[in-house]
Design a protein around this motif. Sequence first.
Motif, PDB file in Angstrom:
ATOM      1  N   LEU A   3     -64.690  49.586  47.707  1.00  0.00           N
ATOM      2  CA  LEU A   3     -65.532  48.868  46.746  1.00  0.00           C
ATOM      3  C   LEU A   3     -66.993  49.148  47.091  1.00  0.00           C
ATOM      4  CD1 LEU A   3     -65.741  46.688  44.456  1.00  0.00           C
ATOM      5  CD2 LEU A   3     -65.617  44.964  46.268  1.00  0.00           C
ATOM      6  N   ILE A   4     -67.732  49.682  46.108  1.00  0.00           N
ATOM      7  CA  ILE A   4     -69.117  50.094  46.377  1.00  0.00           C
ATOM      8  C   ILE A   4     -70.086  49.333  45.480  1.00  0.00           C
ATOM      9  CG2 ILE A   4     -70.755  52.032  46.297  1.00  0.00           C
ATOM     10  CD1 ILE A   4     -68.464  53.941  46.700  1.00  0.00           C
ATOM     11  N   LYS A   5     -71.129  48.794  46.079  1.00  0.00           N
ATOM     12  CA  LYS A   5     -72.222  48.275  45.245  1.00  0.00           C
ATOM     13  C   LYS A   5     -73.399  49.236  45.329  1.00  0.00           C
ATOM     14  CE  LYS A   5     -75.614  45.009  43.940  1.00  0.00           C
ATOM     15  NZ  LYS A   5     -76.463  43.940  44.428  1.00  0.00           N
ATOM     16  N   VAL A 166     -68.752  48.703  50.647  1.00  0.00           N
ATOM     17  CA  VAL A 166     -69.982  49.423  50.981  1.00  0.00           C
ATOM     18  C   VAL A 166     -71.132  48.967  50.072  1.00  0.00           C
ATOM     19  CG1 VAL A 166     -71.072  51.703  51.125  1.00  0.00           C
ATOM     20  CG2 VAL A 166     -68.644  51.462  51.676  1.00  0.00           C
ATOM     21  N   PHE A 167     -72.216  48.562  50.691  1.00  0.00           N
ATOM     22  CA  PHE A 167     -73.429  48.233  49.941  1.00  0.00           C
ATOM     23  C   PHE A 167     -74.409  49.383  50.098  1.00  0.00           C
ATOM     24  CE2 PHE A 167     -71.594  44.079  50.495  1.00  0.00           C
ATOM     25  CZ  PHE A 167     -71.934  43.405  49.324  1.00  0.00           C
ATOM     26  N   ARG A 227     -60.807  44.835  57.382  1.00  0.00           N
ATOM     27  CA  ARG A 227     -61.794  45.300  56.398  1.00  0.00           C
ATOM     28  C   ARG A 227     -63.207  45.062  56.903  1.00  0.00           C
ATOM     29  NH1 ARG A 227     -62.058  41.705  51.516  1.00  0.00           N
ATOM     30  NH2 ARG A 227     -60.113  42.650  50.851  1.00  0.00           N
ATOM     31  N   ASP A 228     -63.987  46.144  57.000  1.00  0.00           N
ATOM     32  CA  ASP A 228     -65.379  45.939  57.376  1.00  0.00           C
ATOM     33  C   ASP A 228     -66.267  46.129  56.146  1.00  0.00           C
ATOM     34  OD1 ASP A 228     -65.461  48.681  57.066  1.00  0.00           O
ATOM     35  OD2 ASP A 228     -65.623  49.133  59.187  1.00  0.00           O
ATOM     36  N   CYS A 229     -67.486  45.660  56.271  1.00  0.00           N
ATOM     37  CA  CYS A 229     -68.471  45.805  55.188  1.00  0.00           C
ATOM     38  C   CYS A 229     -69.659  46.567  55.748  1.00  0.00           C
ATOM     39  CB  CYS A 229     -68.964  44.444  54.722  1.00  0.00           C
ATOM     40  SG  CYS A 229     -67.742  43.538  53.832  1.00  0.00           S
ATOM     41  N   VAL A 230     -70.090  47.571  55.018  1.00  0.00           N
ATOM     42  CA  VAL A 230     -71.112  48.474  55.528  1.00  0.00           C
ATOM     43  C   VAL A 230     -72.334  48.461  54.618  1.00  0.00           C
ATOM     44  CG1 VAL A 230     -71.515  50.873  56.225  1.00  0.00           C
ATOM     45  CG2 VAL A 230     -69.209  49.951  56.306  1.00  0.00           C
TER      46      VAL A 230
END
Length: 256
Positions: A3-5, A166-167, A227-230
């Motif tokens: 999932l990408i912002k 991913v942001f 799940r990590d957030c980058v």
Amino acid sequence: MILIKLGGSVITDKSQYKKFDREQAERLCREIAESGVPVIIVHGAGSFGHVLAKKYSIQNGYTDPEQVQAAAQVHHDAMELGMLMTQTLMDNGIPAASVSPGTCFVMEDGRIVPDNLEPIEALAKMGIMPVTFGDVVMDRTRGFGIVSGDQMMELMAEMFKPERVVFVSDIDGLYTANPKTDPDAELIPEFDAGTLEQVSSVSDVDDVTGGVRNKMESMLRMCGEGRDCVLINGTVPGRLLSLLRGEDVTCTVARM
Ligand code: IP8
């Protein structure tokens, strides 16, 4: 699935009302297509949303008849950016449909709640990427409000259970101070809830949705089992592509 912002700061010039950064948006969509990784995209509103929303305090709900025309205009402008983004994705061979949050969600006293998720689910089932974004959404209590792309990320994470979130922003990651004004600012490669308390907000833009501090909090909420957030810098050519290929890149990772 990832999932990408794509943040408003990378796909628009935030200093100029409604200025699409076509070159950067095209490159990022190309990198996504080239990676071959299945993704879902959410995008921010940038100068298509924040400039007018701030001027008329749309985020606070209805207080003045003067806001009505502005709320309609902000929604129109956000949809226009949505169309520019889906066209850019389709030019790169990714079937995509822009879904305004108000199609599937409503707000209740500033809180976004699902109303009818069928449009998003049906598109995904057909292999058409549902692309949502920060927008004006009707609020049952306040008349209207603003939902940010970050809030949409949380909702999409619940729906699609991505392996990674991913942001894509215009900074290398989270810093100990604002890297644009403080030469001693240091990049924080990894953070958790404890670290967040020690850092100041690095936002220096006029965001009605709160800037980087809010982003970090929502990143932490999205971390889960495995799940990590980058947070990465999308203004550096090739960085998103490298990350999607599983390579080590300069970034900040949020972990539980
Ligand atoms: O750019 C804000 O979304 P964001 C939406 O993701 C509007 O914070 C319309 C200001």
